[in-house]
Design a protein around this motif. Structure first.
Motif, short mmCIF file in Angstrom:
data_model
loop_
_atom_site.label_atom_id
_atom_site.label_comp_id
_atom_site.label_asym_id
_atom_site.label_seq_id
_atom_site.Cartn_x
_atom_site.Cartn_y
_atom_site.Cartn_z
N ALA A 98 -51.10 25.30 -54.77
CA ALA A 98 -49.91 25.09 -53.93
C ALA A 98 -48.64 25.43 -54.69
CB ALA A 98 -49.87 23.64 -53.46
N VAL A 99 -48.55 25.01 -55.94
CA VAL A 99 -47.37 25.30 -56.75
C VAL A 99 -47.21 26.80 -56.94
CG1 VAL A 99 -46.40 25.09 -59.08
CG2 VAL A 99 -47.29 23.07 -57.90
N ASP A 100 -48.31 27.48 -57.21
CA ASP A 100 -48.28 28.93 -57.37
C ASP A 100 -47.70 29.58 -56.12
OD1 ASP A 100 -48.91 31.54 -58.40
OD2 ASP A 100 -50.67 31.55 -57.12
N ALA A 101 -48.22 29.23 -54.96
CA ALA A 101 -47.75 29.83 -53.71
C ALA A 101 -46.31 29.46 -53.41
CB ALA A 101 -48.66 29.40 -52.56
N ALA A 102 -45.95 28.19 -53.65
CA ALA A 102 -44.59 27.74 -53.33
C ALA A 102 -43.55 28.41 -54.22
CB ALA A 102 -44.51 26.23 -53.47
N LEU A 103 -43.84 28.51 -55.51
CA LEU A 103 -42.87 29.15 -56.41
C LEU A 103 -42.72 30.63 -56.10
CD1 LEU A 103 -43.59 27.46 -59.87
CD2 LEU A 103 -41.81 26.93 -58.19
N ARG A 104 -43.80 31.28 -55.72
CA ARG A 104 -43.70 32.69 -55.34
C ARG A 104 -42.84 32.85 -54.08
NH1 ARG A 104 -47.14 35.99 -58.15
NH2 ARG A 104 -48.68 34.92 -59.45
N ARG A 105 -42.97 31.90 -53.15
CA ARG A 105 -42.19 31.96 -51.91
C ARG A 105 -40.72 31.65 -52.19
NH1 ARG A 105 -40.71 27.74 -48.82
NH2 ARG A 105 -42.32 26.39 -49.72
N LEU A 106 -40.45 30.62 -52.97
CA LEU A 106 -39.08 30.16 -53.17
C LEU A 106 -38.30 31.06 -54.13
CD1 LEU A 106 -39.79 26.33 -53.51
CD2 LEU A 106 -38.62 27.45 -51.59
N LEU A 107 -38.95 31.54 -55.18
CA LEU A 107 -38.25 32.30 -56.20
C LEU A 107 -38.43 33.81 -56.07
CD1 LEU A 107 -39.07 30.12 -59.35
CD2 LEU A 107 -37.10 29.95 -57.81
N GLY A 108 -39.54 34.21 -55.45
CA GLY A 108 -39.84 35.63 -55.33
C GLY A 108 -40.73 36.10 -56.47
N ALA A 109 -41.52 37.11 -56.20
CA ALA A 109 -42.48 37.61 -57.18
C ALA A 109 -41.80 38.12 -58.45
CB ALA A 109 -43.32 38.72 -56.55
N GLU A 110 -40.62 38.71 -58.29
CA GLU A 110 -39.93 39.25 -59.46
C GLU A 110 -39.54 38.16 -60.45
OE1 GLU A 110 -35.98 41.96 -60.53
OE2 GLU A 110 -36.75 41.89 -58.48
N ALA A 111 -39.01 37.05 -59.93
CA ALA A 111 -38.61 35.94 -60.80
C ALA A 111 -39.81 35.27 -61.44
CB ALA A 111 -37.79 34.93 -60.01
N VAL A 112 -40.87 35.11 -60.67
CA VAL A 112 -42.07 34.43 -61.16
C VAL A 112 -42.68 35.19 -62.35
CG1 VAL A 112 -44.49 34.00 -60.56
CG2 VAL A 112 -42.67 33.17 -59.07
N THR A 113 -42.61 36.50 -62.33
CA THR A 113 -43.21 37.32 -63.38
C THR A 113 -42.18 37.83 -64.39
OG1 THR A 113 -43.01 39.30 -62.01
CG2 THR A 113 -45.07 38.06 -61.85
#
Length: 289
Positions: A98-113
């Motif tokens: 859930a955290v993985d999916a939520a952070l990708r949604r809230l921050l965007g793939a670019e920020a997450v990586t």
């Protein structure tokens, strides 16, 4: 070379930034979806399960003690029954998804990586090296969990460690100040920085009568006035509580150093703002009314 001294509230500011992103998980629809897939559907059961899972299949007493500001009757309606639905290990795995999916949604793939996320994870984990286990059950339980490999999940893990480390110490300070769980919430709400009474009732299980009784006790102590505002004595007590909590939580940030704390605060605040801007929190969550 002279090392810059750590400002008295630098650790608090840093932890606040990290905790803001950590707290998004409790409001993320992904969490309900993942726990729902396990059979845990009640919002309170979800909350108790994900935060207590690191402790193992504990009962209502342990959850009430470590969470501090939840009404025992509410906790007992869901714990330990929740562990008959899903094991703590399954809950922790679901939270990670859930955290993985939520952070990708809230921050965007670019920020997450991003390199910034990897840097924030390294700094936060470095700070957490100096956390102490004694009398800190929620921190200590989470410290036994493995560090995730992906930077955004490692950052969330470190934020959780630092959140629970400060929180465990904070509860000791509240007890020393003579504030029970609900009195602590009432005084925090009165500062304008805590949850509204509506959200306290919905999530902590306290009734209007409970709130009124707690407010009455605080008025008798001279901490709250008739309008529900903190008196000068109440303001001073809340400031003393936060300062003492800072003292008990200083080691991780001294270990990281002033420059590292400043950089982690900068990075953490940026991620937190992005998440809040993306709608991570209810609009009526914080305030007096």
């Amino acid at each position: 070379m002279t090392t810059a001294a750590l400002e008295p509230r630098a650790g608090r500011r840093c932890q606040n930034a990290l905790n803001t992103l950590h707290a998004t998980s409790y409001f993320a629809p992904e969490l309900g979806q993942e726990l729902g897939a396990l059979g845990i559907t009640h919002p309170r059961a979800v909350n108790f399960a994900v935060r207590a899972a690191a402790l193992g299949p504990v009962g209502a007493g342990a959850v009430t003690a470590t969470f501090y500001n939840y009404k025992y009757d509410l906790v007992a309606r869901h714990v330990p029954a929740v562990w008959a639905i899903a094991s703590p290990e399954d809950v922790l795995a679901a939270r990670a998804r859930a955290v993985d999916a939520a952070l990708r949604r809230l921050l965007g793939a670019e920020a997450v990586t991003s390199a910034e996320m990897a840097e924030a994870a390294r700094l936060a984990l470095r700070a957490a090296e100096a956390c102490s286990r004694g009398a800190r059950p929620l921190y200590s339980a989470h410290a036994d969990l493995p560090v995730p490999e992906e930077p955004h999940l490692a950052y969330f893990h470190a934020a959780t460690l630092l959140r629970e480390h400060r929180g465990d110490g904070h509860l000791a300070v509240l007890m020393s100040a003579g504030l029970d769980g609900l009195e602590a919430v009432v005084t925090h709400t009165a500062t304008g920085k805590g949850m509204t009474p509506k959200w306290v009732s919905a999530t902590r299980g306290w009734t209007e009568d409970d709130w009124s009784a707690a407010a009455g006790r605080l008025r008798e102590r001279g901490l709250l006035d008739d309008s529900g505002e903190l008196t000068p004595e109440g303001i001073a007590l809340r400031e003393e509580i936060e300062s003492e909590t800072d003292r008990l939580d200083r080691a991780p940030y001294e270990h990281l150093g002033a420059e590292g704390v400043a950089r982690l605060t900068e990075l953490g605040a940026g991620f937190a703002r992005a998440a809040a801007f993306a709608g991570a929190f209810p609009a009526d969550l914080i305030g007096r009314g």
